[in-house]
Structure formats: structure tokens, C-alpha cells
Design an enzyme around this catalytic site. Structure first.
Site, short mmCIF file in Angstrom:
data_model
loop_
_atom_site.label_atom_id
_atom_site.label_comp_id
_atom_site.label_asym_id
_atom_site.label_seq_id
_atom_site.Cartn_x
_atom_site.Cartn_y
_atom_site.Cartn_z
N ASP A 48 12.53 43.76 -29.17
CA ASP A 48 11.88 43.25 -27.96
C ASP A 48 10.87 42.14 -28.27
OD1 ASP A 48 10.11 44.79 -29.29
OD2 ASP A 48 9.53 46.05 -27.58
N HIS A 252 18.23 21.33 -47.53
CA HIS A 252 17.66 22.14 -46.44
C HIS A 252 17.05 23.44 -46.97
CE1 HIS A 252 20.44 19.93 -43.39
NE2 HIS A 252 19.36 19.24 -43.69
N ASP A 269 8.92 18.56 -47.13
CA ASP A 269 9.38 17.92 -45.90
C ASP A 269 8.83 18.76 -44.76
OD1 ASP A 269 10.70 16.89 -43.71
OD2 ASP A 269 12.68 16.80 -44.66
N ASP A 280 7.96 13.84 -38.77
CA ASP A 280 8.93 14.30 -39.77
C ASP A 280 8.64 13.50 -41.05
OD1 ASP A 280 11.12 15.12 -41.20
OD2 ASP A 280 12.61 14.16 -39.91
N HIS A 359 22.69 11.68 -48.09
CA HIS A 359 22.39 11.76 -46.65
C HIS A 359 22.08 10.37 -46.10
CE1 HIS A 359 18.05 11.36 -47.50
NE2 HIS A 359 18.20 12.30 -48.42
N HIS A 363 16.89 8.76 -38.85
CA HIS A 363 17.42 9.20 -37.56
C HIS A 363 16.37 8.94 -36.49
CE1 HIS A 363 14.79 12.72 -38.20
NE2 HIS A 363 15.26 12.73 -39.43
N HIS A 370 15.65 15.46 -34.69
CA HIS A 370 16.80 14.56 -34.70
C HIS A 370 17.01 14.20 -33.23
CE1 HIS A 370 18.13 16.69 -38.64
NE2 HIS A 370 17.17 15.82 -38.83
N GLU A 396 13.95 7.61 -44.70
CA GLU A 396 13.84 8.69 -45.67
C GLU A 396 14.89 8.65 -46.79
OE1 GLU A 396 15.13 12.56 -44.07
OE2 GLU A 396 15.16 11.63 -42.09
N TYR A 400 18.55 12.95 -55.76
CA TYR A 400 18.53 14.38 -56.13
C TYR A 400 19.45 14.58 -57.33
CZ TYR A 400 17.15 13.93 -51.27
OH TYR A 400 16.55 13.49 -50.12
N ARG A 417 12.34 12.71 -52.24
CA ARG A 417 12.56 12.05 -50.94
C ARG A 417 11.20 11.56 -50.47
NH1 ARG A 417 15.31 15.57 -48.71
NH2 ARG A 417 13.91 16.75 -47.36
N GLU A 419 9.66 10.10 -46.91
CA GLU A 419 10.05 9.96 -45.50
C GLU A 419 8.85 9.60 -44.65
OE1 GLU A 419 11.57 13.59 -43.71
OE2 GLU A 419 12.47 12.45 -42.08
N1 GLY Z 1 13.19 17.30 -41.61
C1 GLY Z 1 14.51 17.02 -41.21
C2 GLY Z 1 14.95 15.69 -41.61
O1 GLY Z 1 14.29 15.06 -42.41
O2 GLY Z 1 15.90 15.16 -41.11
MN MN Z 2 14.08 13.30 -41.14
MN MN Z 3 12.27 15.46 -42.85
#
Ligand code: GLY
Ligand code: MN
Ligand code: MN
Length: 451
Positions: A48, A252, A269, A280, A359, A363, A370, A396, A400, A417, A419
Site C-alpha cells: 500500500d 546505466h 551522472d 542532467d 551512445h 538529447h 530525454h 555528453e 568507456y 563522460r 555532460e
Molecule cells: N542521465 C541520463 C542521460 O544522460 O541520458
Molecule cells: Mn543525458
Molecule cells: Mn546524464
């Protein structure tokens, strides 16, 4: 930015203006119609216990109304006459004693600038009158299964009344096709909210750099980020990635359970959400030591790729140009460091660099991390979206390198990374997250504050 002044919350008229624009588009496209937009359902986490509630982003964009169990109905007749209607929960003093304040229809109508507001239970009865003989129904399709079922059933029951001269809307289209292009351009209120989220997020990353030490667990660093977010009345916009050593190569990674070793790189991140607008941001730094030579090589390479991205971002540029700029710089760097074979054109052609950079370089960013908006258009996606002032996106690039046998040991488990969040301006870009340090010297100096 210890006590930064929060930007003003947009008022009801502001949301109403967005609704008017949607209605105008609907009138021009279909000669009238009905928009039915539900907000997100509440979700159980277990038994609940509910997850913290978050409105559906398009619903928020059009209303600002924060409660669950609400639907907005916007109608426009052939003459262009409009109605803005909200269906929401009624006041209920007993429920409010347990769960907190509810606006109720009367206060909601006034506060969020609707023409009319009714209890959510009235939607069932009013829906046929609103929808009947409309040229179009604009509603989300495939977003919530319960809503899809409701819409289909309601369309069926309207069709059954055809002999009485009533017809269901001639077409049903996804309202997001009309809304997403609007959401791609941020107005001054949205930009102010995003700047605020960006500034708090930058400060959270600084806090993490100052705090992180060997033997800390990753979740302890996450706690520092959360502290900064919550202290400013925000929350994480998405689960924070706090990834040390080999975990930095897992894109991720969110379990955040590992104990950090001296000399590990820590990739964070994390971004906060302020009044539903996200930041982000990723920063990567060494814990307990300075960058090793190999870590620095990769870090400087990713920084150079990000600079190349920034140079490629300007009004009129196709969206994917900055991604291609990142690929070129990263692939050349990998060739120079003997991680992949040259020449550059062959590496780009075969995509061999994707082993270490897999990647996209960014975005759209806004109410959703996103965010809504197209990247390409045309029957086969052949027309790229061109950048325009008011658009907001992340930049970003990353690299890796897992501990594979054919890779020199010095490069093992280096995941980097970097970003940032960017607003396209009429001259180029405004980096909203510029206060989050990222040069090697800045990052090493901050980390050294915690010996
Ligand atoms: N934190 C999600 C991305 O960088 O797309
Ligand atoms: Mn991002
Ligand atoms: Mn990110």
C-alpha cells in the site's frame, strides 16, 4: 549559490496561453476538435505504499496542476470558440486529513485559469457532449493502457448513437504530435526553471567532488548529491549514477553499492528536477589521487570532444552535427592512443570506435530528461531537425574502456563522460551548467580539498 533565489512559478494565465496555442493549431489543422489529456496515475511501489507522485509532463505543460486523478478537456468549435475545462478531485476533508491538501474544482479553476472545472466523476457523463461531432480527438495514445481502453470504449458507445445523428470524432490523433514541437522551444519561464535546476545540480557535483574519499561506498556519495538536491527543494530527476572503477563502464549503473578504491575514477551522472524541469549532468574525477597518465589522456580526449560539440552547436546546424563532431575527435584520439586502428576515415566508416563510445552525444532536455521533440523528420527520417534559439539539450561525449586482454592495463576500467546542459541562443550556446568544474586542474583542486 548557497541560497539562490528561486525563479517565480508561472501563473495560470501562462499555462492558459499554451493551451490557446494548442487549440489554435487544432483549429487550423482540423477545423476544431477536442483535446483530452489525463495526468499520470499514481503508482504502487509495493503493497500500500505509493511512489512519490509526479504529474505527466504534457499535462503539466498545459495546466501546472499538480494533483493525480485529473483530466483536462479543451474544445474548439468550427467558429473557433474555445472552452478550457479541468476535471479533478473534489475537496474531501477526511482524505485531506490523511493525504494532504486538494484544490477541488473551484479553487483549481481560478488558480490555473480554466473556464470551468468539475469533479473527475463528471467526466463520464460530460464526455459524449464534448466529443460528439467533433472533427478530431487529440489524446495520448499508447501512454497509459487504462486510458487507451477508456477512449476506445467511449468511442464505441458514441458510435452506437449514430442513428440519433451523433457521430464520434472523425479522427483520433496523438496529442503529443502537436505538443512535442511546442515543448522543443523553451520560453523564458522554462529557461529560468532550467537554469535553477542546472545551478543546484552543479553545486551538488562540487559537493560530491569535495566529499569523495577512498573507502567510501558509492551510495554515500549519492547521499551527498541528494542532500544538495533536497536542501534546495528539488529532487533527483532520474536515479543518480555513482559509478566507480569498472562500474563507470556500465552506462546505466544505478545500484551504487561498491566501495571506492584509491585511484578509481568516479563517474557521477546526476541532476535535479526543479518544478518538473530537469538538469542532467555528468562529471568524472579521480578519488584519493590525481588523474593517472592514462586517465588524464582519456579525460582530456573527452573534454576535447565536448569542446568540438560546443563548436558545432549553433542555430541552423542539423541536430546530429555535434554528435558527428564528437565521433571524429574521439575516434582520432583512440587511434592516437593505439586503442583502435586508423586511419580516421576507416574507423568512422567501420564504427570501430563504438567499442569505446557507443551512445549519442546528447538529447533534448526539459520536463523530461530525454525530452519531447523529434530529431529527424520526413518519411524515412531523411530531414534532420535544425537547431533554433530556445532549444535545450545535453552534450555528453564519453569513453568507456573495459579490462579486456587486448587493452594495455593502464587503460583498464577507465570510464569517462562529461555532460553539460545547453541552451541554443541566437549567436550560439549558453551552457547552463557551466559552474560545474571540469578542467583537470579544477577537478584535481576540488578533490584535494578532502585529503
Ligand atoms: N542521465 C541520463 C542521460 O544522460 O541520458
Ligand atoms: Mn543525458
Ligand atoms: Mn546524464
Amino acid at each position: 549559490m548557497k541560497h539562490a533565489r528561486a525563479p517565480k512559478t508561472p501563473d495560470g494565465l501562462h499555462y492558459r496561453a499554451r493551451r490557446e496555442r494548442l487549440l489554435q493549431t487544432m483549429h487550423e489543422t482540423y477545423g476544431g476538435g477536442l483535446v483530452l489529456m489525463p495526468t499520470a496515475p499514481e503508482l504502487f511501489r509495493n503493497r500500500d505504499t505509493l511512489y512519490p507522485y509526479r504529474s505527466e509532463s504534457c499535462f503539466h505543460y498545459l495546466s501546472g496542476f499538480p494533483e493525480p486523478e485529473a483530466v483536462l478537456a479543451l474544445s474548439c468549435d468550427r467558429a473557433g470558440e474555445t472552452r478550457h475545462i479541468l476535471f479533478c478531485r473534489e475537496k474531501n476533508l477526511e482524505r485531506e486529513t490523511w493525504d494532504g491538501f486538494r484544490f477541488g474544482p473551484d479553487a483549481a479553476r481560478e488558480m490555473f485559469s480554466f473556464d470551468e472545472a468539475f469533479p473527475i466523476s463528471a467526466l463520464e457523463e460530460q464526455w459524449p457532449t464534448l466529443a460528439m461531432n467533433q472533427p478530431a480527438l487529440l489524446t495520448p495514445l499508447g501512454l497509459y493502457p487504462d486510458w487507451d481502453r477508456t477512449i476506445t470504449q467511449r468511442m464505441g458507445s458514441l458510435r452506437a448513437q449514430a442513428r440519433a445523428g451523433n457521430a464520434p470524432p472523425a479522427c483520433i490523433v496523438d496529442v503529443r504530435d502537436a505538443l512535442d514541437p511546442m515543448r522543443m522551444f523553451k520560453d523564458e519561464h522554462e529557461i529560468a526553471l532550467m537554469r535553477h535546476a542546472a545551478a543546484i545540480t552543479a553545486q551538488a557535483h562540487v559537493r560530491a567532488m569535495r566529499f569523495a574519499k577512498p573507502d567510501h561506498f558509492e551510495y554515500q556519495i549519492e547521499a551527498e548529491l541528494q542532500h544538495e538536491f533536497l536542501m534546495h527543494g528539488t529532487q533527483a530527476a532520474y536515479p543518480s549514477v555513482v559509478a566507480s572503477g569498472e562500474n563507470a563502464c556500465v552506462l546505466h549503473y544505478v545500484s551504487n553499492r561498491r566501495r571506492i578504491n584509491a585511484g578509481d575514477l568516479l563517474l557521477i551522472d546526476a541532476g535535479c528536477e526543479y518544478q518538473n524541469y530537469a538538469a542532467d549532468v555528468t562529471r568524472t574525477f579521480p578519488v584519493g589521487r590525481r588523474f593517472s597518465a592514462a586517465q588524464k589522456d582519456i579525460y582530456e580526449l573527452v573534454l576535447a570532444a565536448q569542446r568540438a560539440c560546443f563548436d558545432a552547436l549553433k542555430p541552423g546546424a542539423p541536430f546530429h552535427a555535434f554528435h558527428e563532431a564528437a565521433e571524429r575527435v574521439l575516434a582520432q584520439g583512440m587511434i592516437d592512443l593505439k586503442l583502435i586502428k586508423g586511419p580516421l576515415d576507416a574507423a568512422l566508416e567501420t564504427g570501430s570506435f563504438k567499442r569505446f563510445y557507443m551512445h549519442r552525444a546528447g538529447h533534448w532536455l526539459g520536463l523530461d530528461v530525454h525530452d519531447a521533440g523529434h530529431y529527424r523528420r520526413g518519411e524515412r527520417g531523411e530531414t534532420p531537425t535544425l537547431l533554433e534559439p530556445g532549444m535545450t539539450l545535453t552534450v555528453e561525449p564519453g569513453c568507456y574502456i573495459r579490462a579486456d586482454e587486448d587493452i594495455p592495463a593502464a587503460f583498464h576500467n577507465i570510464g569517462v563522460r562529461i555532460e553539460d546542459d545547453v541552451l541554443i541562443t541566437k549567436d550560439g550556446i549558453d551552457i547552463l551548467t557551466a559552474t560545474a568544474p571540469k578542467s583537470v586542474a579544477e577537478v584535481e583542486a576540488l578533490c584535494a580539498e578532502n585529503p
